[in-house]
Design an enzyme around this catalytic site. Structure first.
Site, PDB file in Angstrom:
ATOM      1  N   ALA A 267       0.854  -1.178   0.000  1.00 38.44           N
ATOM      2  CA  ALA A 267       0.000   0.000   0.000  1.00 38.44           C
ATOM      3  C   ALA A 267       0.892   1.229   0.000  1.00 38.44           C
ATOM      4  O   ALA A 267       2.105   1.118   0.140  1.00 38.44           O
ATOM      5  CB  ALA A 267      -0.889   0.009   1.242  1.00 38.44           C
ATOM      6  N   MET A 268       0.259   2.409  -0.111  1.00 39.71           N
ATOM      7  CA  MET A 268       1.049   3.637  -0.218  1.00 39.71           C
ATOM      8  C   MET A 268       0.383   4.775   0.542  1.00 39.71           C
ATOM      9  O   MET A 268      -0.820   5.010   0.404  1.00 39.71           O
ATOM     10  CB  MET A 268       1.215   3.989  -1.708  1.00 39.71           C
ATOM     11  N   GLU A 269       1.213   5.479   1.299  1.00 38.56           N
ATOM     12  CA  GLU A 269       0.732   6.465   2.263  1.00 38.56           C
ATOM     13  C   GLU A 269       0.519   7.866   1.697  1.00 38.56           C
ATOM     14  O   GLU A 269       0.623   8.851   2.443  1.00 38.56           O
ATOM     15  CB  GLU A 269       1.726   6.544   3.418  1.00 38.56           C
ATOM     16  N   ASN A 270       0.187   8.020   0.408  1.00 38.66           N
ATOM     17  CA  ASN A 270      -0.023   9.352  -0.164  1.00 38.66           C
ATOM     18  C   ASN A 270      -0.895  10.194   0.753  1.00 38.66           C
ATOM     19  O   ASN A 270      -1.924   9.746   1.252  1.00 38.66           O
ATOM     20  CB  ASN A 270      -0.726   9.233  -1.516  1.00 38.66           C
ATOM     21  N   HIS A 302      -0.442   0.981   9.455  1.00 39.44           N
ATOM     22  CA  HIS A 302       0.892   1.424   9.005  1.00 39.44           C
ATOM     23  C   HIS A 302       0.776   2.647   8.093  1.00 39.44           C
ATOM     24  O   HIS A 302       1.432   3.666   8.314  1.00 39.44           O
ATOM     25  CB  HIS A 302       1.578   0.265   8.287  1.00 39.44           C
ATOM     26  N   GLU A 303      -0.071   2.543   7.086  1.00 40.34           N
ATOM     27  CA  GLU A 303      -0.182   3.663   6.142  1.00 40.34           C
ATOM     28  C   GLU A 303      -0.771   4.885   6.837  1.00 40.34           C
ATOM     29  O   GLU A 303      -0.356   6.015   6.590  1.00 40.34           O
ATOM     30  CB  GLU A 303      -1.022   3.283   4.917  1.00 40.34           C
ATOM     31  N   HIS A 306       1.826   6.668   8.841  1.00 43.74           N
ATOM     32  CA  HIS A 306       2.757   7.445   8.011  1.00 43.74           C
ATOM     33  C   HIS A 306       2.324   8.903   7.912  1.00 43.74           C
ATOM     34  O   HIS A 306       3.140   9.757   7.563  1.00 43.74           O
ATOM     35  CB  HIS A 306       2.821   6.860   6.603  1.00 43.74           C
TER      36      HIS A 306
HETATM   37  N1  B3K Z   1       6.030   3.601   1.424  1.00 47.55           N
HETATM   38  C1  B3K Z   1       5.409   2.548   0.674  1.00 47.55           C
HETATM   39  C2  B3K Z   1       6.381   1.664  -0.014  1.00 47.55           C
HETATM   40  C3  B3K Z   1       6.859   2.194  -1.290  1.00 47.55           C
HETATM   41  C4  B3K Z   1       7.674   1.157  -2.034  1.00 47.55           C
HETATM   42  C5  B3K Z   1       8.276   1.751  -3.257  1.00 47.55           C
HETATM   43  N2  B3K Z   1       9.085   0.790  -3.954  1.00 47.55           N
HETATM   44  C6  B3K Z   1       4.508   1.720   1.510  1.00 47.55           C
HETATM   45  C7  B3K Z   1       4.867   1.636   2.927  1.00 47.55           C
HETATM   46  O1  B3K Z   1       5.942   1.279   3.339  1.00 47.55           O
HETATM   47  O2  B3K Z   1       4.046   1.979   3.713  1.00 47.55           O
HETATM   48 ZN    ZN Z   2       5.754   2.245   5.197  1.00 47.83          ZN
END
Ligand code: B3K
Ligand code: ZN
Length: 868
Positions: A267-270, A302-303, A306
């Site tokens: 997943a990604m924390e945008n 987790h996200e 962030h």
């Molecule tokens: N920060 C993203 C991971 C990005 C991976 C890029 N190759 C998700 C995370 O760690 O929460």
């Molecule tokens: Zn992370």
């Protein structure tokens, strides 16, 4: 072709000590997207400000050429391309620069930048995907306020989302519509996100401690809405937990999560718009296991966490990646521990660390938690950065104690809010607020490798004392031949071998020299040492504790982790003796397992079934291999199967009792989870015992289950065996869940992990199955990734497993280098095997490294694996 070879021969190496502040800053940017899967126009309007140099503006790109460049509103052709970068000479210190590019999301198979998934459009920018969307200084220390306008076809893309808060929206002629979003928090480009699609929301709201009302929404395909309940619950729990435990409140009016099926990782924390791999959102009892439920809550948390540890405070450069990842993993581990059994959570995390991080630290891809160099940053989203990084935070928390650690994180969040920070700045906050000297502790950030601690205990009956002698060493890793001693916080305690009584209180010893002697008084009988309790330091303990002492600790230690650990060590010693010397002294393990089962749920603090399930599970074949100089996969497999068979036979009645179906309906509660976990473990032992009715019992559980945990547990047992019920179960499972990609992944994975003799052939056949595709990362991982960790099958002596993995990896590299590179580490273990296997593995690594047109992602991993 020549170009490719030359480029690969001289890879660009990025070095930590080469850090320079950005030459230009971009305080504000407006992006205008005319969205279309085949041809999306992106116009960027950047307010740029000279920061640290006299040179031109240099913007990162990735293969595109600008269709237009404007400076202060005037079109110019005074620009040039340098490689993929756009260079624009600028006379003054502040300008407005505009560019326009065209990109094709539907041809983006790398899943980095703007891409299409399931008919929707979404983005992934971390680490360097933003440059695939528009020209920009694509580095984490350039922070900008973003305004985003999207226009798109209204029927295909009714929902238009971006970071921050929605500002305005409207309709246009020709069936198109538009929306505008604004994110007031300056952020690096890697946190940019947009989503356009036909999505439905599960909505809720959360009121923060200071009374801010936050609108929450999880966006999925309409049909998936019922499967978002658990993720939404987890989100609200995480929001409240971060307020309570770290004093962190959410800061925008909306928080959106979108689930997509094609995603390179979890997943990604945008900022304000988290984008998730759908496997970490979608769950209901019929399609998701308890493991999935736990993972969903952990990743959602987790996200979310962030937002502070990552978004409000980001990383100065990618060498600091663990600043946000190690800390955020530590935070999500704390959250999960608070939702159920903290002991079981710790056991699971240590199991994961040993399965992924210890081997990484012991092999050619070893790197420090704060690396000194990289070729491709995507290769550094590793267990070392994440999980060992979390252990570093945990050790600092132990050294500071809870109030000191909280003061340290408060100071960190306060002092660095809105900044791009470094690991060093984090440690400095801990040091200052905690009032401790972390000078030597800092070595952990720069030194790779897992420390080994040897321990010996001397009992001095004459003065009723004991001396614990410690020695530490870390083996060389690539580029780091000489290692320094590290600061190891070791929790220890002594128990009386005869009475079983605690002889001392628990003591936290900071072991920081090469050797140390720790004295204990009041040791009135022969002591048994309990050390590294709670796994207080991420090290390998080498002690000469006898099987009897380990069995004693497995029954009497009052630290649940230490109890588990003693059992694991006992099992490990037994399995190593079995694999290396062909010995089969199984008595001590069987007795310890029997005692643990007998202690379950008994009156007055009996063990909970989830703990018991963990404690009676044998170490994995790979972990046994990690203890042996030259891994013999067949011998390890045989030794482990022999022990499983004996445990199964000798405790037959107990396993039968534990896998009796209960009348209780499914509930996702700690008790329910524990009972189900033990049920599957028991079923496994029953099958291993060779009981003639085991397959029938497994099949009954498979058919009767009202939840995926029991169903998949039974399927794994059947898939491992040779009964004719195996095919039936696999077919039923496939037909029942054929419309659910996430469950089909389980179907592939279960077969790839099977210990059967023909697993290699089965996996090769499955790679031709109509439902198999390398284009979807989850599917690729579920077959090829899972096969790579099946130690015996992957390491078939004829090298067929190596060849298969290399073939798949090379094919995937053409589509998706980042995910392809993640499949490589099993081949990097070649030094651990006999000459025949090592040569075959090297041969495949050389074939991979020599493939024309190879990505730099895979090239870095393959070349380092060959060298290291
Ligand atoms: N920060 C993203 C991971 C990005 C991976 C890029 N190759 C998700 C995370 O760690 O929460
Ligand atoms: Zn992370």
């Amino acid at each position: 072709m020549l170009d490719v070879q030359t480029a690969l021969a001289t890879p660009v190496v990025h070095r930590r000590d080469a850090y320079r502040p950005p030459e230009w800053l971009v305080p504000a940017v407006s992006l205008d997207f005319a969205l279309d899967p085949a041809a999306t126009r992106v116009r960027a309007r950047m307010e740029v400000a000279r920061n640290a140099a006299a040179g031109p503006l240099r913007l990162d790109g990735a293969g595109q050429r600008p269709l237009a460049v404007l400076v202060d509103g005037v079109a110019t052709d005074d620009w040039r391309m340098e490689g993929d970068g756009l260079v624009i000479p600028l006379p003054g210190d502040a300008h407005v620069v505009e560019t326009e590019v065209e990109i094709a999301p539907d041809r983006n198979t790398q899943l980095m930048g703007l891409y299409a998934s399931g008919g929707n459009l979404c983005t992934q920018c971390e680490a360097e995907g933003f440059r695939r969307i528009t020209f920009f200084p694509d580095r984490p220390d350039v922070l900008s306020v973003y305004r985003v306008r999207m226009t798109a076809e209204a029927t295909r893309f009714p929902i238009l989302l971006a970071n921050g808060d929605p500002v305005a929206q409207g309709t246009l002629d020709g069936g198109r519509h538009w929306a505008e979003w604004h994110d007031p928090f300056p952020k690096p480009s890697y946190l940019f996100a947009l989503v356009a699609g036909d999505l439905a929301a599960n909505r809720d709201s959360f009121t923060t401690a200071s009374g801010r009302e936050v609108a929450l929404a999880i966006w999925v395909r309409e049909a998936d809405l019922p499967r978002t309940v658990h993720a939404l619950d987890a989100l609200k729990l995480a929001m409240a937990w971060d307020e309570r435990v770290y004093g962190r409140e959410y800061d925008l009016d909306v928080f959106n999560i979108v689930a997509v099926d094609d995603f390179n990782f979890g997943a990604m924390e945008n900022k304000g718009l988290n984008i998730f791999n759908s496997r970490y959102i979608l769950a209901d009892p019929d399609t998701a296991t308890d493991y999935d439920y736990d993972a969903i809550a952990a990743v959602v948390a987790h996200e979310y966490f962030h937002n502070w540890s990552g978004d409000r405070i980001t990383c100065r450069d990618w060498f600091q990646l663990s600043l946000k990842e190690g800390f955020t993993v530590y935070r999500d581990q704390g959250f999960s521990a608070d939702q159920g059994s903290a002991a079981v959570k710790r056991i699971e995390d240590v199991r994961g660390l040993r399965a992924a991080q210890f081997p990484e630290d012991a092999g050619p891809l070893a790197h420090p938690v704060r690396p000194d160099s990289y070729q491709e940053i995507s290769n550094f989203y590793t267990a070392t950065i994440y999980n060992k990084g979390a252990e570093l935070i945990r050790m600092m928390a132990a050294i500071l104690g809870p109030p000191g650690f909280r003061a340290g994180t408060d100071l960190y969040f306060d002092r660095h809010d809105g900044q791009a920070a470094t690991c060093e700045q984090f440690v400095a906050c801990m040091e200052q607020a905690g009032g401790v000297d972390l000078d030597r502790f800092r070595r952990w950030y720069g030194q790779a490798g897992t420390p080994r601690v040897s321990v010996a205990v001397e009992h001095r009956e004459a003065d009723a004392s004991a001396i614990v002698r410690l020695a530490q060493r870390t083996l060389p890793t690539p580029g780091q031949p000489d290692k320094l001693p590290l600061v190891l916080p070791l929790r220890m305690k002594l128990f009386g071998a005869g009475t079983g009584a605690a002889l001392t209180d628990e003591r936290l010893v900071l072991f920081e020299e090469s050797t140390a002697e720790i004295a204990f008084a009041g040791v009135t009988e022969r002591p048994v040492l309990s050390i590294n309790r709670g796994f207080s330091a991420p090290v390998i303990i080498e002690s000469d504790r006898s099987a009897a002492d380990l069995a004693f600790l497995s029954a009497h230690d009052d630290d649940p982790f230490a109890r588990y650990e003693a059992m694991q060590q006992l099992m490990l010693d037994t399995l190593v003796a079995g694999a290396v010397e062909g010995r089969a002294d199984h008595g001590a393990v069987i007795e310890a397992v029997a005692n643990t089962l007998a202690d379950m749920g008994s009156q007055g603090g009996g063990l909970d079934p989830a703990f018991v399930a963990e404690a009676v599970l044998l170490p994995s074949e790979s972990f046994v291999g990690d203890q042996i100089a030259t891994v013999d996969p067949e011998a390890i497999f045989r030794a482990r199967e022999a022990l499983r068979r004996d445990i199964g036979r000798r405790l037959d009645a107990r396993w039968r009792a534990a896998c009796t179906p209960s009348d209780a309906a499914y509930a996702y509660t700690p008790e329910g989870k524990g009972t189900r976990r033990l049920r599957s473990v028991a079923l496994g032992y029953l099958a291993a015992s060779g009981a003639p009715d085991a397959a029938a019992i497994a099949f009954r559980q498979f058919e009767g289950a009202d939840n995926m945990t029991d169903r998949q547990g039974a399927l794994s047992v059947l898939a491992a065996g040779t009964s004719e019920l195996r095919e039936a179960a696999l077919d039923i499972f496939y037909n029942r869940h054929a419309d659910n990609a996430l469950v089909l992944d389980k179907w592939f994975q279960t077969q790839a992990l099977s210990p059967r003799d023909d697993t290699g052939d089965q996996v090769r056949a499955l790679s031709e199955h109509p439902d198999f595709t390398l284009a979807n990362p989850n599917r690729a991982r579920s077959l090829v990734g899972a096969f790579g960790v099946n130690q015996r099958a992957f390491n078939a002596p004829d090298g067929a497993g190596y060849r298969f993995l290399a073939d798949q990896l090379i094919a995937l590299d053409r589509l998706n280098p980042q995910t392809a590179a993640k499949l490589l580490p099993p081949l990097a273990r070649w030094r651990r095997f006999d000459e025949g296997r090592a040569a075959l593995m090297r041969g495949e690594l050389e074939r991979i490294a020599g493939t024309p047109g190879l990505s730099k992602d895979v090239f870095e991993q393959a070349s380092k694996s060959l060298e290291g």
